[in-house]
Each structure stands twice: as structure tokens, then as C-alpha cells.
Design an enzyme around this catalytic site. Structure first.
Site, PDB file in Angstrom:
ATOM      1  N   TYR A 198       0.866  -1.170   0.000  1.00  0.00           N
ATOM      2  CA  TYR A 198       0.000   0.000   0.000  1.00  0.00           C
ATOM      3  C   TYR A 198       0.903   1.220   0.000  1.00  0.00           C
ATOM      4  O   TYR A 198       1.911   1.240   0.713  1.00  0.00           O
ATOM      5  CB  TYR A 198      -0.870   0.029   1.257  1.00  0.00           C
TER       6      TYR A 198
ATOM      7  N   HIS B 178      -7.612   0.066  -1.550  1.00  0.00           N
ATOM      8  CA  HIS B 178      -7.194  -1.281  -1.920  1.00  0.00           C
ATOM      9  C   HIS B 178      -5.739  -1.272  -2.370  1.00  0.00           C
ATOM     10  O   HIS B 178      -5.276  -0.283  -2.941  1.00  0.00           O
ATOM     11  CB  HIS B 178      -8.072  -1.826  -3.046  1.00  0.00           C
TER      12      HIS B 178
ATOM     13  N   LYS C 162      -3.563  -6.321 -10.471  1.00  0.00           N
ATOM     14  CA  LYS C 162      -2.565  -5.606  -9.687  1.00  0.00           C
ATOM     15  C   LYS C 162      -1.337  -5.349 -10.563  1.00  0.00           C
ATOM     16  O   LYS C 162      -1.034  -6.139 -11.462  1.00  0.00           O
ATOM     17  CB  LYS C 162      -2.109  -6.447  -8.483  1.00  0.00           C
TER      18      LYS C 162
END
Lengths: 386, 386
Positions: A235, A250, A281
Site C-alpha cells: 500500500y 485497496h 494488480k
């Protein structure tokens, strides 16, 4: 009329002299032009033979078969892997040239990631280490919850329900990091014990830990990437597990570690990239370690599309260097890092072209990341369809 | 009032005697009931303490913390992994009991796959082997195309465009198979050379080949699973690359090989299953080899849901045995095979519960496949949300 190619056994040169063939080849950017003739490089001659019905004649006028031609170039490493990667690029209508023709360009912009740094608080927590389980547990709920909520260390309570249940559980990377940077004490193990146990499960533990530590110290939150098929998910600085659901950030990046001294089947590397892609991702690869392999040269110089057409050596600039690999071969992290380094030196990004057992080719693009003050280089790798 | 649990140091027994607590525990199928008291097993006491605020008192009346309680059971291997797998099942409102209570059931139907067998034609082809590239090439287009179209050996022409280009390319598994079963000759290598080169890239080549051969000889078409993150994809008997597109049979199954003598991180096994799941294929695991580990016992007996409620030891039958693993531990193929064998003996399917670094649990269900005349057992593994 099929193109006729002459093969000279002594010089291993492949020559086309027929004027109309020469002009066709020149227009499509095959070979090296010298006077009235064109010299083809081996993959080009193989391609002309394979898909354009070209005829290759030896000096005595005998027509060579595909394997005969290839056998004359058996000193070329991984000739077929290169050939099928070459063929795929050509089959897409794109121009591909020998890597020896690469000059200097500036077509590999670096992705800059924020790197505010992180001052680790002194939590002074105490935990018990469970070596079989690769985790440690903090009894003190106040401090355990604080470190979870403030900096997302460990998992307080239950995953996605931190108020359900007690105790903060630190994974083995978090455990070692907090011992080294935040005075965490283990009641039943030393720092050395933790490293020893973790290494017994995973020979590359320390390399993976170093990457964890690097991103944490830059200010990122680094949690397991188990659900996404990688070592970690990250993150960006500022993320917190305590935000209300409508402000939840997210994770958009996963981080995978391929140590320089690790040997990996290309199919295994690809598998990790695939999972990240399937969950949308960005896949970040770390290649930590000290091992150096000098000067691994990619195989080809790639021209790509441009608005309304294709780039060519005449009217455009190349876009990538290509390293061709086959799915069943083993590479080391150091090998891959060296190929990336070579591409960087030319000012182009690297494309990994992985030829599978059916000679179908998958392309991964490698782009460098700049993470200020970091001790490693990182790369975004994404699957591309040229 | 929180439940009070007494811990007896000598016997390591956890006892609840308060009548109202006893009745609550009995109703929810905790512990072993003896007379007026309930004996809890360690994971149960930990759970009551963790999420139900139960108090555990030692003989001298001192209240134990979570780590203190756990430290008394440090001889239990992977106590925390088991505990968090247990907790997850309980958190879902389902009943979970010690594996020692398992009896004999018949709740593990075997999936029967067709197995018509395959008489391999004598193709008498000749090929050149490219050891760097793990493939061989057949010059003779007639025979190369025939073996491709008839039995989908190799790749003629181009992947998904077999008329574009010439030559049949056999991967290294096909090459060895056709040498052994169809008189394929290599102009530049022996069978031994092929095995030697393939093993130099992949220590487990022979185990993987044996699985390839087994499915081929049963009548399946077996091609690379590269795009799906596995060793192979398979087509049921009758599939052909020559069918028109509207009759094209897509592969619905992928096949992955986990040799008994291979050590693998559970996260790596999970990664392969994940890719298959993301592309909606059934994941089949093969565990070939000779290594045996005796009697690996799964950890828990699992009760599941039924129409309108849950199954319990009183009114229903258990559904699975659970083996709890953590994402950072290494298991061998032989270990997994032995746990599956133990489940088979009870007549239940196995659930692998993988506890990740955040104590979140992923469940994989293992179901046996019957493939007549095969020398191995195979398993369908699918991701389930209990």
C-alpha cells in the site's frame, strides 16, 4: 517466384542476389544491404523458408531443409527459442532487427514512486515466537492494537474484523523488522533464532526480508501477497487498516522477490505474474542480492507500431530490446538483472518473450521504478500484446 | 459472565465445571463431556479466551494470558497454524472436532474419468533435437502434419494457425514419448541425451514425464499448461486440433505435478491452483514417485452446512478432514499424499486450510480421481468457501 537464398558453408553467410527479391527484402527491412545483394541473418533465412517458401541452396546447388540450415548455426545458443520469438514478432507485421544494431535512445522513462521514508515508533512490545508457524503473538492488547492501527503491523483480532478476537499476530517479516527497528522483544527467541527458523523454511528468507525492509523504510505498508500469488502486496504511504470502508484503499501493487542467486524456471516466474494480472494488480519484481553476471545481451531490437502504421529503421525509432526465453529453461535473478541492465544502457525497455512448448509467445514488458533512497532497483512487469 | 476454564499443569487438562458454562459449551459442541464437567482441547480453550473473553485460571488461581496458555502446549507441532484454521471454521458458525473422533464414512465419491486407452501409431518420423530449446523439429511436412492432425502431437505451422509456416515442433515430453512409443528417431540425440538435457533444466523432469505419459496412454491429449500456470492442460479423449472453430473443444482441465520427493512452499502450490481458478479450469494434481511418509494425520474433523442449518455430531455426519498449513511452510509431495491417504481411509475428502501471514484462511478441497489402468492417483483440487 519464391526467394532464393544462397548459403556459403565457409562464411556461413546467407545471400540473396536476385534483384526483385532484394527489393522485396529491403522494403520489409530484412537483412543487411551491401551493394546489390542482401545478407540475411539466420533467423531471417529460417523465417523466409518457414513461412514464405524461400529456397536455401548450398554452394553445390543442393536445397537445404529447415533442420539442415539450422544445424549450420548450432553454435548459436537457444537458436530455436530466438527463432520462434523472432517469427512471432514478424508474424505480427512488425520489424525486428539484430540487437547489434541498437544505438542510444531515451525511450525508457523511469516510474517514480513516492518515498517519504518512515520513522519507526518505539513500540517496546513483547511477543512470543512460534517457529513452526512463522509468526509471533503479542499478548498486550493496547500496544498490539496501537501498532496495528497506527502502522498496520501484524493483524489484530481477525482479518477484516479486527474487533473480533484479541492479540496482535506479527508475521515473520514484521517480527524481524520490529526487533531490528522498534525494540520488539521475543520472550522465547533471539533475532538469530528467528532468522535461523525462517531460513530453514525458505533458503531465500533474508533476500526477501531485505526487500520487505526496504519498502517499509520508504514508507509503504507491506503485507502478505498470498491471495495474489506473490510474496507481498503493498500500500502506498498513508494507507491504514483503520479507515472506514468507504475510504478503504485497496492494494494495487504486488511485490515479488527473485533473488540474484535463485534459479527459476521461466514458467514459474510467469505463473506469479499471471496471478497478479488476473487480479488487476501491478506486478513489481525485486532482484536483490550481490551476484553479478556481466553483460547478458538481449537478442533483438524491436520496432513497434505508431499512429497509422509501424515504426521502421528508416522512419522511426526502436521501442524495446527483446530477450527470448523458453518456458522450460532455468534463469537466475542475476541473469535477468543483467539483461535489464543492458536494455537500460541503450535507453530502451526490455521485453521478455517467453516461447512456450507450442511455440506460442507471451510478452512481458519490464519498466524500471525509481524508489528514492532505496538500495535496490525494482521493475514493473506487465503482460503486453504487441 | 465469561466462561471460566481451569488449567491443570500436571495433566495439561482444561476443565470447565460451572453448570451454565457447561451447558453452553455442550450445546455448541465444544470439548469432551465427562459427568458434570467439560474437558476442552487446547484450540478450544484458546478460542474461548481469544474471542469469547473466557478466563483461564491456573491451579494457583492465576489468570493465564494467551501466550502463557499456548506455551503449555508447545510440544504440539504448528499449534498456531492449527489454532487459526480452527478459529476460522468456528468463526463461520461451523462445528470442528479433533481428528481422533473420526469414524468411518462414505462421503468421498471418486470422480471417474474416461480411460479408453490409446494405441500410438507408428509414425516413423525423424527429427532434430534442440537441447537448449527443449524441442525437436520434424522436416517432413507430410508426416509432421499427419501426427499433428491425427493425435495433436507437436505444433504444425503456427500456434492457432497451423497452415501458416511449416515443420512440426515437438516439445520435450512429446519427443521422449514418441521415441518410446512410436519409433521417432532423432538425427542428433539418443533417448538418453534427451532425458539428460531435460533433467539439467528440471530435476523433476522424469516424474513430470511419467505423468504426461500416463495421461497420453489413457487417451487424453496433453499439451503445455503454460498459459494456465501449470505443467499441462488436458483434453478429453477425442479432442483434435483439426476441428472447425464452432466445434472446437476448449481444454477444461489443467494438470500439475508435485513429485513426492519435491519440497514446495504451500504458497507456491497455492499459486498454481490460483491461476487455474482464475481461468476457470479444473485443477488436477498428480503426486508421482516412490517416496512414502507413513500416516500423516490431518488435524481436524469438519462438520459442514446442511439444508436449513449445520451438521453436528448429534444430528449429522462430518464432511471433511482438515489439514492446516501455513503459507510459509514447506511440504513434500509425499507428506501431502499421506494426508490424503488418511482422509481416504476415513471415507472423507481432505480440506487443505492454508493460514496466511495475516491469519486469513484459504480452503482447498481435494477429491480423488479414478483413471482406469493408471499407475498414479490424481486429485481435483478446488478453492472452496465453506
Amino acid at each position: 517466384m519464391p526467394v532464393e537464398i544462397e548459403f556459403f558453408d565457409d562464411s556461413k553467410e546467407l545471400v540473396v542476389g536476385d534483384p526483385s527479391s532484394v527489393s522485396v527484402l529491403k522494403r520489409a527491412f530484412y537483412g543487411r544491404n551491401e551493394g546489390a545483394v542482401v545478407f540475411l541473418f539466420p533467423e531471417e533465412a529460417m523465417y523466409m523458408m518457414d513461412v514464405r517458401n524461400a529456397i536455401v541452396l548450398s554452394e553445390n546447388g543442393k536445397e537445404l531443409k529447415f533442420n539442415e540450415l539450422a544445424s549450420h548455426f548450432s553454435e548459436c545458443e537457444r537458436l530455436m527459442t530466438k527463432y520462434y520469438a523472432f517469427k512471432d514478432w514478424r508474424d505480427r507485421g512488425l520489424v525486428i532487427r539484430p540487437v547489434s544494431e541498437a544505438g542510444k535512445y531515451a525511450r525508457n522513462p523511469v516510474h517514480k514512486y513516492p518515498s517519504p521514508g518512515f520513522k519507526v515508533p518505539e513500540y517496546n512490545a513483547s511477543a512470543r515466537f512460534y517457529s513452526d508457524d512463522n509468526l509471533s503473538v503479542i499478548d498486550d492488547d493496547d500496544i498490539g492494537e496501537k501498532m496495528y492501527l497506527e502502522n498496520w503491523f501484524g493483524q489484530h483480532g481477525t482479518y477484516k474484523a479486527e474487533k473480533h478476537g484479541k492479540c496482535n499476530k506479527l508475521d515473520v517479516y514484521e517480527t524481524l523488522f520490529l526487533m531490528r527497528h522498534s525494540a520488539l522483544k521475543l520472550e522465547n527467541a533471539s533475532e538469530k533464532d528467528v532468522v535461523k527458523h525462517a531460513k530453514s523454511n525458505n533458503h531465500f528468507f533474508e533476500a526477501i526480508y531485505n526487500v520487505y525492509e526496504d519498502w517499509r523504510l520508504r514508507g509503504f505498508v507491506v503485507k502478505t501477497g498470498f491471495k495474489f500469488g506473490t510474496h507481498f502486496r503493498i500500500y502506498f504511504p498513508g494507507a491504514s487498516p483503520a479507515l472506514p470502508l468507504n475510504k478503504w484503499i485497496h492494494s494495487k501493487h504486488v511485490l515479488h522477490v527473485f533473488p540474484r542467486d535463485m534459479q527459476l524456471l521461466t514458467s514459474e516466474l510467469s505463473r506469479a505474474i499471471r496471478v497478479a494480472h488476473s487480479v488487476k494488480k501491478t506486478f513489481i519484481l525485486a532482484i536483490p542480492g550481490k551476484k553479478r553476471i556481466k553483460n547478458v545481451q538481449p537478442d533483438f531490437l524491436l520496432f513497434h507500431r505508431k499512429k497509422g502504421g509501424i515504426e521502421t529503421p528508416d522512419s522511426g525509432k526502436p521501442r524495446y530490446l527483446m530477450l527470448a526465453l523458453n518456458e522450460d529453461e532455468v534463469i537466475s535473478g542475476a541473469y535477468l538483472a543483467s539483461a535489464i541492465e543492458s536494455a537500460k544502457d541503450t535507453g530502451l525497455n526490455l521485453i521478455l518473450a517467453i516461447v512456450d512448448r507450442e511455440t506460442s509467445v507471451t510478452h512481458y514488458r519490464v519498466r524500471r521504478i525509481e524508489l528514492k533512497d532505496s538500495k535496490y532497483e525494482y521493475y514493473e512487469i506487465d503482460w503486453v500484446q504487441p
